[in-house]
Design a protein around this motif. Structure first.
Motif, PDB file in Angstrom:
ATOM      1  N   TRP A 340     -13.021   5.852  -2.317  1.00 54.76           N
ATOM      2  CA  TRP A 340     -11.558   5.916  -2.250  1.00 54.76           C
ATOM      3  C   TRP A 340     -10.987   7.258  -2.698  1.00 54.76           C
ATOM      4  CZ3 TRP A 340      -7.884   2.706  -0.350  1.00 54.76           C
ATOM      5  CH2 TRP A 340      -8.287   1.418   0.044  1.00 54.76           C
ATOM      6  N   GLY A 341     -11.799   8.104  -3.267  1.00 56.69           N
ATOM      7  CA  GLY A 341     -11.241   9.330  -3.835  1.00 56.69           C
ATOM      8  C   GLY A 341     -10.617   9.048  -5.202  1.00 56.69           C
ATOM      9  N   GLU A 342      -9.864   9.979  -5.701  1.00 59.59           N
ATOM     10  CA  GLU A 342      -9.246   9.817  -7.015  1.00 59.59           C
ATOM     11  C   GLU A 342      -7.934   9.052  -6.877  1.00 59.59           C
ATOM     12  OE1 GLU A 342     -10.594  10.480  -9.883  1.00 59.59           O
ATOM     13  OE2 GLU A 342     -12.390  11.185  -8.860  1.00 59.59           O
ATOM     14  N   HIS A 343      -8.064   7.733  -6.640  1.00 61.67           N
ATOM     15  CA  HIS A 343      -6.862   6.942  -6.444  1.00 61.67           C
ATOM     16  C   HIS A 343      -6.218   6.612  -7.784  1.00 61.67           C
ATOM     17  CE1 HIS A 343      -8.981   3.392  -7.861  1.00 61.67           C
ATOM     18  NE2 HIS A 343      -9.952   3.639  -6.995  1.00 61.67           N
ATOM     19  N   TYR A 352      -0.165  -1.629  -4.424  1.00 62.40           N
ATOM     20  CA  TYR A 352      -1.213  -1.580  -3.408  1.00 62.40           C
ATOM     21  C   TYR A 352      -0.685  -0.980  -2.109  1.00 62.40           C
ATOM     22  CZ  TYR A 352      -3.829  -4.825  -6.431  1.00 62.40           C
ATOM     23  OH  TYR A 352      -4.490  -5.405  -7.482  1.00 62.40           O
ATOM     24  N   ALA A 353       0.636  -0.865  -1.988  1.00 63.22           N
ATOM     25  CA  ALA A 353       1.219  -0.249  -0.789  1.00 63.22           C
ATOM     26  C   ALA A 353       0.806   1.215  -0.659  1.00 63.22           C
ATOM     27  CB  ALA A 353       2.752  -0.369  -0.834  1.00 63.22           C
ATOM     28  N   GLU A 354       0.362   1.824  -1.758  1.00 62.30           N
ATOM     29  CA  GLU A 354      -0.100   3.211  -1.697  1.00 62.30           C
ATOM     30  C   GLU A 354      -1.467   3.326  -1.039  1.00 62.30           C
ATOM     31  OE1 GLU A 354      -0.076   4.738  -5.620  1.00 62.30           O
ATOM     32  OE2 GLU A 354       2.003   4.203  -6.042  1.00 62.30           O
ATOM     33  N   TRP A 355      -2.190   2.216  -0.952  1.00 61.33           N
ATOM     34  CA  TRP A 355      -3.525   2.247  -0.345  1.00 61.33           C
ATOM     35  C   TRP A 355      -3.362   2.234   1.173  1.00 61.33           C
ATOM     36  CZ3 TRP A 355      -6.086  -2.291  -3.537  1.00 61.33           C
ATOM     37  CH2 TRP A 355      -5.997  -1.970  -4.905  1.00 61.33           C
ATOM     38  N   ARG A 368      -4.329  -2.780  13.012  1.00 61.43           N
ATOM     39  CA  ARG A 368      -3.037  -2.919  12.337  1.00 61.43           C
ATOM     40  C   ARG A 368      -3.192  -2.539  10.876  1.00 61.43           C
ATOM     41  NH1 ARG A 368      -0.826  -6.773   9.374  1.00 61.43           N
ATOM     42  NH2 ARG A 368      -2.308  -8.430   9.952  1.00 61.43           N
ATOM     43  N   GLN A 369      -2.141  -1.877  10.341  1.00 61.91           N
ATOM     44  CA  GLN A 369      -2.198  -1.452   8.946  1.00 61.91           C
ATOM     45  C   GLN A 369      -2.153  -2.662   8.022  1.00 61.91           C
ATOM     46  OE1 GLN A 369       0.526   1.642   8.018  1.00 61.91           O
ATOM     47  NE2 GLN A 369      -0.145   1.894   5.909  1.00 61.91           N
ATOM     48  N   ILE A 370      -2.919  -2.588   6.936  1.00 64.07           N
ATOM     49  CA  ILE A 370      -3.036  -3.703   5.998  1.00 64.07           C
ATOM     50  C   ILE A 370      -1.827  -3.694   5.066  1.00 64.07           C
ATOM     51  CG2 ILE A 370      -4.467  -4.744   4.201  1.00 64.07           C
ATOM     52  CD1 ILE A 370      -6.860  -3.310   5.454  1.00 64.07           C
ATOM     53  N   ARG A 371      -1.181  -4.851   4.962  1.00 60.33           N
ATOM     54  CA  ARG A 371      -0.030  -4.984   4.053  1.00 60.33           C
ATOM     55  C   ARG A 371      -0.534  -5.182   2.624  1.00 60.33           C
ATOM     56  NH1 ARG A 371       1.782  -8.017   8.643  1.00 60.33           N
ATOM     57  NH2 ARG A 371       0.999  -9.949   7.682  1.00 60.33           N
ATOM     58  N   PRO A 372       0.297  -4.862   1.617  1.00 60.93           N
ATOM     59  CA  PRO A 372      -0.154  -4.959   0.211  1.00 60.93           C
ATOM     60  C   PRO A 372      -0.707  -6.329  -0.134  1.00 60.93           C
ATOM     61  CG  PRO A 372       1.928  -3.759   0.328  1.00 60.93           C
ATOM     62  CD  PRO A 372       1.660  -4.273   1.719  1.00 60.93           C
ATOM     63  N   GLU A 392     -10.794  -0.217   7.582  1.00 57.58           N
ATOM     64  CA  GLU A 392     -10.951   1.237   7.667  1.00 57.58           C
ATOM     65  C   GLU A 392      -9.918   1.860   6.741  1.00 57.58           C
ATOM     66  OE1 GLU A 392      -9.659   3.712  11.169  1.00 57.58           O
ATOM     67  OE2 GLU A 392     -11.836   3.885  11.415  1.00 57.58           O
ATOM     68  N   ILE A 393     -10.348   2.734   5.823  1.00 59.41           N
ATOM     69  CA  ILE A 393      -9.438   3.295   4.825  1.00 59.41           C
ATOM     70  C   ILE A 393      -9.354   4.808   4.973  1.00 59.41           C
ATOM     71  CG2 ILE A 393     -10.029   1.442   3.218  1.00 59.41           C
ATOM     72  CD1 ILE A 393     -11.594   3.660   1.620  1.00 59.41           C
ATOM     73  N   GLN A 394      -8.281   5.339   4.420  1.00 62.90           N
ATOM     74  CA  GLN A 394      -8.133   6.791   4.295  1.00 62.90           C
ATOM     75  C   GLN A 394      -8.201   7.113   2.814  1.00 62.90           C
ATOM     76  OE1 GLN A 394      -4.940   8.989   6.424  1.00 62.90           O
ATOM     77  NE2 GLN A 394      -4.350   9.699   4.377  1.00 62.90           N
TER      78      GLN A 394
END
Length: 822
Positions: A340-343, A352-355, A368-372, A392-394
């Motif tokens: 995840w990097g330095e989250h 969790y909306a920041e993820w 589709r983007q994952i909701r919090p 799939e994450i960024q």
């Protein structure tokens, strides 16, 4: 509206609606108005409950169930199970559940099962399903009326426990500390007298020296075991309180820090023991003889244990994160930060909306983007068991990077069941997904290349079963790839070629050698075409064959061209033989005339006659050579005819003159009937002489010695033609040869008595020249007693028309007639 008497069926979701709509009049229960009050009450409870419940009612065990239970049935039983008798509905599992149901109905005894395997057919397949359920009798003043079942499908929990047990076992085996699980053994009075080892890792055997302890008792391993140790473990098991203590002796020379924890079990008393070797610590304590040092050592050991746990989390190949009951991140291992990097350490679920993440599970929500509230941790905090979320994450701080994760999450619960947090584990699938994508792209590229090739391309598994055919196969055979899979390709191989092909293919599969064969393949037009089929094995690094790749090349036209070239070469050889035959005919009268010159002395008439014979035959030979040497013109039928008025009588005499030496040599009797010989015809004199000479020579050649030959000329006034016939008492023409008599250079089978060379059927030469003279109009007819071949002509403005007919009689002694018409 619902009938007031049916109010007990109100609500209940889908099952309530189905019960209200069901036609109960023909069922053993009859209309709902007449149902017992006990059943109505239970149905009201059943439909209002969210817990899976089931009722069997009456002797027929008529079935009722609610929405919670409906989810577990599958389409094979729902909705048909409603109102259906129990035994036929559950026939496949009746051997397991039937005895309990019958006992409840008969004796009123309840039954309870936890985590019990009851296999069922659901969703079209047989499944192993684990249940926790109980049977209770339904009674009223009339006695036991039915069975109430409260149940729960615990398959997922069972499988999770199995996986956790396997994981725990693997972790325990990797521990440096000794671990064992013991079970207390009681005597008849319930007093613990020994304990048996249920599980032990390798470190336990290494530390204690107790090898192969599993399944054996402590006293079997240590005959002088002190009862105190048995009592200690018995006390921990009975109290349910874990203890930590030291165990060892001077005699053993080893000391251990033992952590003993009771294990919940419905029937047995079990204790898990974790042995940490503290021999060095004990030696240090004795050396320093200071309790303070011992305390510091114990603290140090505890810190080591904590660090070991931290190290275990840090070295885990999956990302692990813990959150508290509010969703705040409390611990994150190193692998999770790599993914995840330095989250930021989110303090609530709202953050969790920041993820940044997207569904990547191939479902309708894919991309589709994952909701919090959809993240696995958020759902676990709501009590869900998240088994396999593919996302799939960024990663934070890496905006151009995407990673694919497989995430599982579960809630952490206190003893009272309250959720105190959750833990999630994420496995990195990026490389696997990229590999699969590259494999798909490689396969697409392979298919594009093979479809672009002009050849048919195929592949098979190592056992020879076809698994791929390119587009050229469809274009050639009309069959798509699915119709050629496995061994279906056998059906389009020519039956005469199939045995050899299968034998070669089996040999190549066994030996790994090149497979190559020419055979005929069924074209979509319905004809078989010649192809070249080649295949080579594809081997892995170790040399094992993993598949075969082959190509099929259409070589039909080349094959036919080669056969035609071979046939043309044979025709050339036959033509040369025919040329020798044609040149030999005039040589016979020349040789005879030369002999006459030797014997004539000074007789002027005989000299003049011999000179005339030699002169005519030499001229005839020169004319033949001029035409016959031009092979290409002859075989293409381009020889030009020099048509002029010709005296038919001179033609016949000239032909007889050429054949005379052979006739006399074989002792034949030659007779002529030339009633229409004084006729002038339009034609090529040398061709007509050639035709007649060939007919008479063949008659002489293939008639046994002393035979009869007759040459006839008969007028045909009605058609303005003359028929020339040559009859003999020879062998005739075989019926099998008749269809080919007008093909150039055809020969019958030679026998030892036919050694004079040339074409066996020299009259065929006549047929060929007649064809040229008659504009190539030909016909063949066969009869019961023989065969006839004729060529008809439509010459423009002829002075006369000459007809020659060839025929052969199959009768042994009847004359044979050869006729050629032009």
């Amino acid at each position: 509206m619902l009938h007031t008497n049916h109010s007990f069926l109100a609500g209940g979701g889908e099952m309530g609606a189905l019960m209200r709509a069901h036609d109960w009049r023909n069922s053993p229960l009859g209309p709902p108005d007449a149902w017992p009050s006990t059943l109505k009450t239970l149905l009201r409870v059943l439909l209002s409950s969210n817990h899976p419940m089931f009722i069997w009612w009456g002797d027929d065990l008529i079935q009722f169930y609610n929405d919670g239970y409906r989810q577990t049935l599958g389409p094979e039983r729902h909705p048909a199970a409603l109102g259906q008798p129990g035994r036929p509905c559950w026939e496949e599992a009746w051997d397991l559940i039937g005895p309990d149901i019958e006992r409840v109905m008969r004796e009123g005894a309840s039954a309870w099962y936890e985590d019990r395997l009851v296999p069922l057919t659901r969703n079209g397949r047989r499944e192993d399903v684990w249940w926790t359920y109980g049977y209770s009798p339904i009674e009223d003043e009339a006695g036991i009326r039915g069975v109430l079942v409260i149940c729960n499908d615990v398959t997922e929990d069972h499988l999770l426990r199995q996986r956790l047990q396997q994981t725990n076992h693997a972790l325990i085996e990797t521990m440096d500390d000794g671990f064992c699980l013991v079970e207390l053994i009681d005597d008849a009075d319930g007093r613990a007298v020994d304990y048996r080892f249920i599980e032990a890792n390798r470190a336990f055997a290494r530390h204690t020296g107790l090898v192969d302890s599993v399944g054996r008792t402590a006293r079997q391993l240590v005959p002088n075991l002190e009862q105190g140790w048995v009592d200690t473990y018995d006390g921990i098991a009975r109290s349910g309180v874990a203890r930590r203590f030291e165990e060892g002796s001077e005699a053993m020379g080893r000391w251990f820090n033992v952590y003993a924890s009771p294990i919940d079990h419905p029937d047995k008393r079990r204790v898990a023991l974790l042995f940490t070797d503290i021999t060095d610590k004990k030696n240090a304590e004795r050396a320093l003889q200071a309790s303070e040092t011992a305390a510091r050592a114990a603290a140090s050991q505890a810190e080591a244990d904590r660090r070991r746990l931290d190290a275990l989390l840090s070295s885990a190949p999956v990302g692990i994160v813990y959150v508290d009951e509010h969703g705040a991140l409390s611990a994150v291992n190193r692998m999770n930060r790599q993914l995840w990097g330095e989250h930021p350490m989110s303090t609530s679920q709202d953050q969790y909306a920041e993820w940044r993440g997207w569904w990547a599970d191939g479902s309708e929500r894919h991309g589709r983007q994952i909701r919090p509230e959809e993240w696995a941790l958020a759902r676990a905090l709501r009590g869900e068991q998240v088994e396999a979320d593919v996302v799939e994450i960024q990663p934070f701080g890496r905006p151009h990077e995407r990673r694919t994760l497989l995430t599982r999450a579960t809630a952490i619960r206190a003893e009272d069941g309250a959720i105190t947090g959750a833990v999630a584990a994420s496995m990195d699938l990026t490389d696997q997904v990229d590999t699969q994508r590259a494999l798909r792209e490689s396969e697409e590229k392979f298919r594009t290349i093979t479809d672009a090739m002009p050849q048919m391309v195929w592949s098979s598994l190592a056992d020879g079963r076809n698994d791929y055919s390119n587009r050229r196969w469809l274009e050639f055979t009309g069959l798509d790839n699915s119709e050629l899979l496995g061994t279906n390709w056998i059906g389009i191989i020519h039956p005469d070629d199939l045995p050899v092909l299968q034998a070669l293919w089996a040999d190549s599969l066994a030996s790994g050698t090149l497979f190559e064969i020419e055979h005929r393949l069924l074209h979509h037009s319905g004809e078989y075409r010649w192809v070249l089929n080649r295949a080579l094995p594809v081997r892995e690094e170790a040399g094992r064959i993993i598949r075969w790749m082959g190509t099929v090349t259409d070589m039909h036209d080349q094959k036919l061209a080669a056969e035609e070239l071979k046939a043309a070469n044979a025709r050339k050889d036959e033509f040369l033989a025919m040329l020798a035959h044609e040149l030999r005919n005039p040589l016979a009268p020349i040789s005879t005339a030369a002999q006459m010159l030797k014997l004539s002395g000074t007789d002027p008439k005989r000299i003049a006659h011999a000179s005339d014979v030699i002169g005519r035959q030499v001229r005839h030979m020169v004319e033949l050579v001029d035409d016959l040497l031009d092979v290409s013109r002859v075989t293409r039928g381009l020889v030009e005819l020099e048509c002029e008025p010709v005296d038919l009588k001179s033609v016949i005499h000239n032909a007889i003159e050429q054949a005379r030496p052979l006739i006399e040599k074989k002792g034949h009797t030659l007779s002529t009937r030339l009633g229409a010989a004084n006729v002038t015809v339009t034609g090529d004199r040398k061709r007509l002489v050639q035709v007649m000479a060939n007919l008479i020579n063949n008659a002489a050649k293939y008639t046994p010695d002393g035979g009869e030959i007759t040459v006839c000329a008969d007028p045909l006034p009605e058609s303005g033609q003359v028929k020339l016939s040559v009859k003999d008492t020879g062998i005739g023409i075989e019926a099998a040869l008749l269809p080919d008599v007008f093909e150039l250079f055809t020969q019958a089978k030679r026998t030892p008595d036919r050694a004079q060379g040339g074409l066996d059927w020299a009259w065929r030469w006549c047929a060929a020249w007649s064809t040229c003279m008659a504009g190539r109009s030909r016909r063949i007819a066969t009869g019961r007693d023989g065969a006839a071949a004729s060529v008809s002509s439509c010459r423009s403005v002829p002075t006369a028309r000459l007809a020659m007919t060839l025929a052969a009689s199959r009768e042994a002694r009847s004359p044979r007639t050869r006729r050629c018409a032009s």
